[in-house]
Motif scaffolding. Structure first.
Motif, short mmCIF file in Angstrom:
data_model
loop_
_atom_site.label_atom_id
_atom_site.label_comp_id
_atom_site.label_asym_id
_atom_site.label_seq_id
_atom_site.Cartn_x
_atom_site.Cartn_y
_atom_site.Cartn_z
N ASP A 4 0.84 -1.21 0.18
CA ASP A 4 -0.17 -0.10 -0.02
C ASP A 4 0.96 1.27 -0.06
O ASP A 4 0.40 2.23 -0.20
CB ASP A 4 -1.10 0.02 1.33
N ILE A 5 2.18 1.23 0.17
CA ILE A 5 3.12 2.36 0.33
C ILE A 5 3.33 2.91 -1.01
O ILE A 5 4.13 1.97 -1.55
CB ILE A 5 4.09 2.02 1.31
N ASP A 6 3.33 4.14 -0.93
CA ASP A 6 4.23 4.99 -2.38
C ASP A 6 4.75 6.15 -1.72
O ASP A 6 3.72 7.16 -1.69
CB ASP A 6 3.04 4.92 -3.47
N TRP A 7 5.85 6.27 -1.68
CA TRP A 7 6.43 7.57 -0.92
C TRP A 7 6.79 8.53 -1.91
O TRP A 7 7.46 9.34 -1.57
CB TRP A 7 7.38 7.02 -0.24
N ASP A 8 6.71 8.05 -3.35
CA ASP A 8 7.37 9.01 -4.42
C ASP A 8 6.73 10.28 -4.47
O ASP A 8 7.51 11.18 -4.55
CB ASP A 8 7.06 8.29 -5.51
N PRO A 9 5.14 10.48 -4.08
CA PRO A 9 4.72 11.58 -4.28
C PRO A 9 5.26 12.48 -3.04
O PRO A 9 5.41 13.70 -3.21
CB PRO A 9 3.07 11.72 -4.07
N LEU A 10 5.59 12.10 -1.96
CA LEU A 10 5.99 12.68 -0.60
C LEU A 10 7.39 13.00 -1.16
O LEU A 10 8.12 14.27 -0.60
CB LEU A 10 6.06 12.04 0.60
N ARG A 11 8.29 12.20 -1.71
CA ARG A 11 9.54 12.61 -2.10
C ARG A 11 9.73 13.72 -3.07
O ARG A 11 10.50 14.48 -2.78
CB ARG A 11 10.19 11.31 -2.52
N GLN A 12 8.88 13.83 -4.03
CA GLN A 12 8.73 14.61 -4.86
C GLN A 12 8.53 16.06 -4.22
O GLN A 12 9.02 17.11 -4.71
CB GLN A 12 7.84 14.50 -6.17
N LEU A 13 7.61 16.11 -3.34
CA LEU A 13 7.11 17.21 -2.67
C LEU A 13 8.18 17.64 -1.93
O LEU A 13 8.57 19.01 -1.95
CB LEU A 13 5.76 17.01 -1.92
N ALA A 14 8.84 16.92 -0.92
CA ALA A 14 9.93 17.31 -0.10
C ALA A 14 10.99 17.92 -1.14
O ALA A 14 11.67 18.99 -0.74
CB ALA A 14 10.52 15.91 0.53
N SER A 15 11.37 17.20 -2.27
CA SER A 15 12.36 17.78 -3.13
C SER A 15 11.97 19.38 -3.54
O SER A 15 12.90 20.15 -3.81
CB SER A 15 12.47 16.82 -4.47
N PRO A 27 -5.93 20.54 -0.19
CA PRO A 27 -6.25 19.01 0.38
C PRO A 27 -5.75 17.92 0.00
O PRO A 27 -5.36 16.99 0.94
CB PRO A 27 -7.97 18.96 -0.33
N ASP A 28 -5.28 17.86 -1.27
CA ASP A 28 -4.30 16.49 -1.62
C ASP A 28 -2.81 16.71 -0.66
O ASP A 28 -2.55 15.72 -0.41
CB ASP A 28 -3.73 16.83 -3.17
N LEU A 32 -1.95 13.71 1.82
CA LEU A 32 -0.44 13.19 1.55
C LEU A 32 0.39 13.10 2.96
O LEU A 32 0.81 12.11 3.24
CB LEU A 32 0.06 13.65 0.51
N LEU A 33 0.18 14.38 3.59
CA LEU A 33 1.02 14.31 4.98
C LEU A 33 0.54 13.44 6.09
O LEU A 33 1.20 13.00 6.58
CB LEU A 33 1.14 15.88 5.01
N LEU A 34 -0.85 13.59 5.95
CA LEU A 34 -1.49 12.65 6.93
C LEU A 34 -1.33 11.22 6.56
O LEU A 34 -0.80 10.46 7.68
CB LEU A 34 -3.12 13.14 7.25
N ARG A 35 -1.34 10.79 5.46
CA ARG A 35 -1.22 9.61 5.30
C ARG A 35 0.17 8.80 5.37
O ARG A 35 0.38 7.93 5.96
CB ARG A 35 -1.66 9.25 3.57
N THR A 36 1.02 9.79 5.15
CA THR A 36 2.61 9.45 5.20
C THR A 36 2.75 9.51 6.67
O THR A 36 3.70 8.60 7.28
CB THR A 36 3.46 10.24 4.69
#
Length: 122
Positions: A4-15, A27-28, A32-36
């Protein structure tokens, strides 16, 4: 859990944020922050409080990214050490490496991987 885990969107946002982009709390992004946060063992109450403004949300993003990065690095180092110890015939030493990793790891995915590696040593 790992499926269930896909950290790519978080990594992209962090970058993007590390490159100077301001974190915009859509909202998205909040979702993302809450899910992660759940995926990296940050209490929900802390995450909910953090997403109320961009400064604390940015700190949450950095904490999440840091937990992912440091957990990954610990896991890779432990696996490498386990491989060396197993090749040397030191199964007890290899078990200790994984037990030590479990003693400090908080990210559920990395804990799950360490537990599976420990079972493989049986």
């Amino acid at each position: 859990m790992s499926e269930d885990i896909d950290w790519d969107p978080l990594r992209q946002l962090a970058s993007r944020v590390e490159a100077g982009e301001t974190l915009v709390l859509t909202p998205d992004v909040r979702e993302l922050l809450l899910r992660t946060a759940r995926e990296v063992a940050i209490p929900d109450a802390d995450a909910q409080a953090a997403i109320q403004d961009s400064t604390t949300a940015t700190a949450l993003l950095r904490e999440e990214r840091g937990r992912i990065r440091s957990g990954s690095m610990r896991m890779m180092a432990a696996r490498s050490e386990v491989r060396k110890l197993r090749q040397a015939g030191d199964t007890a030493g290899a078990r200790k490496v994984m037990e030590d990793l479990l003693a400090e790891e908080v990210v559920p995915l990395y804990r799950e991987l360490a537990e599976m590696a420990l079972e493989d040593l049986d």
